[in-house]
Design a protein around this motif. Sequence first.
Motif, mmCIF file in Angstrom:
data_model
loop_
_atom_site.group_PDB
_atom_site.id
_atom_site.type_symbol
_atom_site.label_atom_id
_atom_site.label_comp_id
_atom_site.label_asym_id
_atom_site.label_seq_id
_atom_site.Cartn_x
_atom_site.Cartn_y
_atom_site.Cartn_z
ATOM 1 N N ARG A 451 62.129 53.681 103.934
ATOM 2 C CA ARG A 451 62.089 55.117 104.237
ATOM 3 C C ARG A 451 62.468 55.351 105.692
ATOM 4 O O ARG A 451 62.007 54.660 106.594
ATOM 5 N N ASN A 452 63.313 56.337 105.888
ATOM 6 C CA ASN A 452 63.790 56.733 107.208
ATOM 7 C C ASN A 452 63.923 58.248 107.249
ATOM 8 O O ASN A 452 63.951 58.903 106.207
ATOM 9 N N PRO A 453 64.052 58.835 108.443
ATOM 10 C CA PRO A 453 64.472 60.238 108.502
ATOM 11 C C PRO A 453 65.850 60.369 107.852
ATOM 12 O O PRO A 453 66.696 59.480 108.000
ATOM 13 N N GLY A 472 60.692 61.365 109.377
ATOM 14 C CA GLY A 472 60.240 60.030 109.040
ATOM 15 C C GLY A 472 59.905 59.221 110.266
ATOM 16 O O GLY A 472 59.904 59.724 111.391
ATOM 17 N N ARG A 473 59.579 57.928 110.024
ATOM 18 C CA ARG A 473 59.194 56.985 111.073
ATOM 19 C C ARG A 473 57.939 57.424 111.814
ATOM 20 O O ARG A 473 57.790 57.197 113.019
ATOM 21 N N SER A 474 57.050 58.101 111.125
ATOM 22 C CA SER A 474 55.751 58.447 111.688
ATOM 23 C C SER A 474 54.703 58.338 110.586
ATOM 24 O O SER A 474 55.034 58.171 109.412
ATOM 25 N N THR A 475 53.452 58.424 110.958
ATOM 26 C CA THR A 475 52.392 58.436 109.949
ATOM 27 C C THR A 475 52.220 59.819 109.353
ATOM 28 O O THR A 475 51.598 59.968 108.295
ATOM 29 N N GLY A 479 59.297 59.808 105.566
ATOM 30 C CA GLY A 479 60.733 59.682 105.393
ATOM 31 C C GLY A 479 61.093 59.360 103.953
ATOM 32 O O GLY A 479 60.230 59.332 103.064
ATOM 33 N N LEU A 480 62.362 59.105 103.711
ATOM 34 C CA LEU A 480 62.871 58.882 102.363
ATOM 35 C C LEU A 480 63.756 57.642 102.335
ATOM 36 O O LEU A 480 64.531 57.405 103.265
ATOM 37 N N GLY A 503 68.199 58.876 110.418
ATOM 38 C CA GLY A 503 67.490 58.151 111.457
ATOM 39 C C GLY A 503 67.176 59.065 112.628
ATOM 40 O O GLY A 503 66.766 60.206 112.478
ATOM 41 N N GLY A 504 67.371 58.552 113.838
ATOM 42 C CA GLY A 504 67.100 59.342 115.033
ATOM 43 C C GLY A 504 68.018 60.535 115.207
ATOM 44 O O GLY A 504 67.743 61.414 116.035
ATOM 45 N N SER A 505 69.103 60.597 114.443
ATOM 46 C CA SER A 505 70.015 61.743 114.531
ATOM 47 C C SER A 505 69.486 62.965 113.789
ATOM 48 O O SER A 505 69.915 64.099 114.078
#
Length: 538
Positions: A451-453, A472-475, A479-480, A503-505
């Motif tokens: 799972r990612n943003p 995503g990438r948090s509690t 993400g998916l 991701g970060g984008s």
Amino acid sequence: MNSKVLGASTVLALLAVVGASPAPVSSAPRPGPTRALPLGAVGLTETRSTRTLQPGVTLTRIVRGADAPALAWTVEVAIPGGATSPDPDAPATALKDRASADELTAGVRGDGFDARVEEVTTPAVADYAGGTLGWRVRVGQFDSQSAATAELTRLRGAGYSGSAVYTGWDGNPADRGPWRIDVLTIDPDRFRGGLKASYGPDLENREKTSELAAAAGATAAVNAGFFVLDPRAGAPGDPAGVGVYDGRLLSEPVNGRPGLVMRDSGRHSRVVRLTWKGRVVGRGASQPLDGIDRVPGLIRNCGGTADDTPTSLPLHDVTCTDRDELIAFTPEYGRQTPQGDGLEAVLDTRGRVLELRSPRGGPLPAGGSSVQATGTRVTELAALAEVGRPLRVERTLRDGSGRKVSPSRATSILNGGPELVRDGRLHVTPATDGMVQPGNASFYYGWVHKRNPRTLAGVDAAGRTVLVTADGRSTDALGLSIPESAAVARALGLRDAVNLDGGGSTTMVVDGEVINDPSDAAGERPVGDALLILPDRG
């Protein structure tokens, strides 16, 4: 995103295989069906709030599993000697074969750590059989990130490397969330504004989505296509795939990969697989082009011509190379063209050759363009170009059926991949679009499986263009995975959908504010281009 060199065996194997202030909820129609999202267990709490941003444009926030119990943190041990990349979204080298994973685990245990081996399996999709990806090595179970980080520090002191990871990012279908998803919907029957892609002042530099939105006075915006990040892979900010802006083709497709085509400012949108051909014509002859507005010799995401190394097929986050290229540059590229060995024909606004310069590179005249040649293509360009005579650059886009795509000024086309939904059915294509890298299961694991943003886009059965971001990438937002992204797109009623850069984008801007939570530690990431929803200016 560092370039990699893959061997012939790899190529053969590939051939074989929310921060804004709350706004009042309106009675505007929700985008697509209102059935619960297919994420986690059945019966999770799910809330939706919708507001109208301008006539024909709605924003819906969906929060699912907000009351989910916290999951454990752990430490994932990296594979010694794995590939490295400066790209902050590049997946870690985390998977091994079972024998190697057992050997690594024994060594880690021998150094006093609570290590274990876990098999990683992934679901089948349209062009990839799934099954066992490999085995990962993990250390401990922790109640907090700080505790996992402390164990990671101790592990590094013993000579290992790895990362602290939240187990909610693994993609377990039984997880209970939470998920936070924002959906912009443009209804062509009521929309009177504009929908367009923007790369900013020039192609070769990056800007934040919020900056691009502010410059255009946009009501809302999302980040868009993949782009070059590492200077060793080209010009940072340059689209890594098709880019059509105001009807002009300024970046060639990764041949055969999908693009989001938006005609008439989003009133007619579709997901289309695209190819292209270009040529330079002069002195009664012509030569084929290799690319448009990119550093010669560097083909990000591959999918170029037959002489590219290691492959002419799409290969995501890999930079293919070609010493012998003919590249056309438009005034939109930047302040000056790339420098290096070779020859450059500099053209005025009418397409007449002003000068032939070698080495190549330098400023262009106002409104002017150029063609650069490297390697064996230098003699070909020299035979076509003569100072004072015209040199014509032609480029043609075609869809998957071979039909010519003729963009108008109100057409934007953005690169993406993989495809997610086709004709209302799940159609996930990571192998076709270069996300399956034989010999590097860690890439699929980190990029597709975990799972990612994510940022998604598509069109529903009513012809509405739909833009989606998932944090995503948090509690607070898991993400998916790519298969989950497809399931969400279909649940939102999309008939056709494609994955954009994530991701970060991943960023969504509404009324001048970033409303999602970008995952980079530094905050919002500068990107190559963005998709802007513009107000009706009368």
